[in-house]
Design a protein around this motif. Structure first.
Motif, PDB file in Angstrom:
ATOM      1  N   LEU A 112      84.184  58.181  55.441  1.00 28.07           N
ATOM      2  CA  LEU A 112      85.553  57.844  55.059  1.00 28.07           C
ATOM      3  C   LEU A 112      86.558  58.790  55.703  1.00 28.07           C
ATOM      4  CD1 LEU A 112      85.018  57.511  51.191  1.00 28.07           C
ATOM      5  CD2 LEU A 112      85.277  55.622  52.800  1.00 28.07           C
ATOM      6  N   PRO A 113      87.765  58.318  55.967  1.00 29.69           N
ATOM      7  CA  PRO A 113      88.838  59.252  56.352  1.00 29.69           C
ATOM      8  C   PRO A 113      89.221  60.082  55.126  1.00 29.69           C
ATOM      9  CG  PRO A 113      89.702  57.023  56.100  1.00 29.69           C
ATOM     10  CD  PRO A 113      88.221  56.916  55.975  1.00 29.69           C
ATOM     11  N   GLY A 114      89.798  61.228  55.370  1.00 35.87           N
ATOM     12  CA  GLY A 114      90.153  62.115  54.272  1.00 35.87           C
ATOM     13  C   GLY A 114      91.039  61.455  53.231  1.00 35.87           C
ATOM     14  N   THR A 115      91.849  60.492  53.651  1.00 33.89           N
ATOM     15  CA  THR A 115      92.761  59.801  52.743  1.00 33.89           C
ATOM     16  C   THR A 115      92.035  59.158  51.571  1.00 33.89           C
ATOM     17  OG1 THR A 115      94.007  59.226  54.748  1.00 33.89           O
ATOM     18  CG2 THR A 115      94.683  58.165  52.689  1.00 33.89           C
ATOM     19  N   TYR A 116      90.824  58.621  51.829  1.00 34.28           N
ATOM     20  CA  TYR A 116      90.114  57.859  50.810  1.00 34.28           C
ATOM     21  C   TYR A 116      88.918  58.603  50.213  1.00 34.28           C
ATOM     22  CZ  TYR A 116      92.810  54.061  52.935  1.00 34.28           C
ATOM     23  OH  TYR A 116      93.830  53.275  53.421  1.00 34.28           O
ATOM     24  N   GLU A 137      74.898  51.490  56.238  1.00 35.20           N
ATOM     25  CA  GLU A 137      75.877  52.379  56.869  1.00 35.20           C
ATOM     26  C   GLU A 137      77.248  51.723  56.761  1.00 35.20           C
ATOM     27  OE1 GLU A 137      77.225  53.644  61.338  1.00 35.20           O
ATOM     28  OE2 GLU A 137      75.074  53.645  60.933  1.00 35.20           O
ATOM     29  N   CYS A 138      78.172  52.409  56.085  1.00 35.11           N
ATOM     30  CA  CYS A 138      79.531  51.896  55.922  1.00 35.11           C
ATOM     31  C   CYS A 138      80.515  52.910  56.494  1.00 35.11           C
ATOM     32  CB  CYS A 138      79.834  51.637  54.451  1.00 35.11           C
ATOM     33  SG  CYS A 138      81.533  51.101  54.146  1.00 35.11           S
ATOM     34  N   VAL A 139      81.302  52.469  57.457  1.00 36.01           N
ATOM     35  CA  VAL A 139      82.305  53.334  58.093  1.00 36.01           C
ATOM     36  C   VAL A 139      83.683  52.724  57.880  1.00 36.01           C
ATOM     37  CG1 VAL A 139      83.088  54.383  60.238  1.00 36.01           C
ATOM     38  CG2 VAL A 139      80.632  54.111  59.821  1.00 36.01           C
ATOM     39  N   ILE A 140      84.577  53.500  57.274  1.00 36.99           N
ATOM     40  CA  ILE A 140      85.954  53.062  57.063  1.00 36.99           C
ATOM     41  C   ILE A 140      86.872  53.943  57.909  1.00 36.99           C
ATOM     42  CG2 ILE A 140      87.809  52.749  55.378  1.00 36.99           C
ATOM     43  CD1 ILE A 140      85.696  52.327  53.238  1.00 36.99           C
ATOM     44  N   THR A 141      87.669  53.317  58.746  1.00 36.88           N
ATOM     45  CA  THR A 141      88.586  54.068  59.616  1.00 36.88           C
ATOM     46  C   THR A 141      90.012  53.581  59.385  1.00 36.88           C
ATOM     47  OG1 THR A 141      88.236  52.484  61.425  1.00 36.88           O
ATOM     48  CG2 THR A 141      86.832  54.439  61.386  1.00 36.88           C
TER      49      THR A 141
END
Length: 321
Positions: free
Chosen positions: A71-75, A96-100
């Motif tokens: 996750l990005p730091g925001t989330y 594998e879950c990638v959020i950008t």
């Protein structure tokens, strides 16, 4: 439905109860099977609050649920509910879950992590001195190093969290759809292997009479070598004893039941991979018992072929949700 399922089936070979089970699963397989593969891919993206957010998921086979989440730091504060949401929907697999996120407009506050930049500079200068490289401007390189440039993270509102959840739901829907499509291929492969095992099982009765003759002839030749006078009645009694020990009627019935049960389980809803694995083990036990009681070369060949198709089933079960 695979038309080969009921080709050449002789229901007189099995008890009425088995025939009823067989008819039931034929009716069940007319409906769309819900079996899913553990392999899948899903992606969703959207634009909100001056940023483009992408949710990307990949799934591979695993005994349990194993989630890698980036996750990005925001989330970061939402990591736990995201994990729960993924685990509840996908149930099993290595996920594998990638959020950008990408800022596309508005005021963006960027700062330089000077302490980190200085550390990078000292390390690069020390390395340059060690290898004898001429001094040069390292700033351009340092600015591309991880976490040197930092974007000020704004607080995530409830509205933004709801938008993110929508993307996660969409990505989960897409990966589930992918798994279902893969599941259809698995069902076709399973049915092919089950049909082949079933057809080989239907060939067993034609070897049973031949097998009795082989056993009778072996016993007679053995007694002749011993030069013993044989009482025909006693001989027949002994022969019946061995025939009963090598009777495979129960194995045939149980094997047919397991094959039918495998099919009905494929048509059930939910994660059935583990259950199919247990059923395939039971199929293997009956095939092994048939092999140990075969006493006929062609029947042994049938058993070997059954085992070959069963191995294909076991391999595919490992990738079944």
């Amino acid at each position: 439905m695979n038309n080969s399922i009921n080709q050449g089936l002789d229901f007189t070979l099995f008890p009425p109860k088995t025939v009823l089970i067989h008819v039931n699963f034929l009716l069940l397989l007319k409906e769309l099977a819900m079996l899913q593969s553990m392999t899948g891919y899903g992606k969703a993206f959207g634009t909100f609050f001056n940023k483009k957010v992408t949710v990307e998921m990949r799934a591979l086979n695993s005994k349990g649920i194993d989630i890698y989440l980036k996750l990005p730091g925001t989330y970061k504060s939402y990591e736990l509910p995201i994990r729960k949401q993924i685990g509840k929907e996908l149930e099993r697999g290595k996920i594998e879950c990638v959020i950008t996120e990408e800022v596309i407009g508005g005021d963006t506050k960027v700062s330089v992590n000077q302490e980190l930049a200085k550390a990078y500079f000292m390390q690069m200068k020390t390395l340059a001195d060690a290898v004898g490289e001429e001094p040069k401007d390292y700033v351009a390189s340092i600015m591309r190093m991880p976490e040197v440039l930092q974007t000020k993270e704004s607080e995530v509102t409830d509205e933004e969290w709801k938008e993110l959840q929508k993307l996660i739901v969409e990505a989960l829907k897409n990966i589930t759809q992918f798994r279902e499509e893969e599941g259809k291929s698995l069902v076709d492969d399973f049915n092919t292997s089950i049909d082949r095992i079933e057809n080989l099982l239907l060939e067993v009765p034609k070897y049973e009479e031949l097998r009795i003759e082989i056993i009778r002839e072996r016993m007679r030749k053995g007694l002749e070598k011993l030069q013993e006078n044989v009482d025909d009645n006693r001989f027949e009694q002994e022969l019946i004893y061995y025939i009963e020990k090598l009777d495979v009627s129960e194995e045939k019935t149980r094997l047919q039941h397991h094959l039918d049960y495998f099919r009905t389980t494929m048509a059930a809803e939910g994660a059935m991979g583990k259950k199919l694995g247990f059923i395939s083990q039971e199929i293997g036990r009956e095939i092994n018992t048939l092999g140990s009681k075969s006493y006929h070369a062609d029947l042994q060949k049938n058993v070997v072929e059954m085992k070959d198709y069963l191995e294909k089933i076991k391999e595919q079960v490992l990738n079944t949700l």
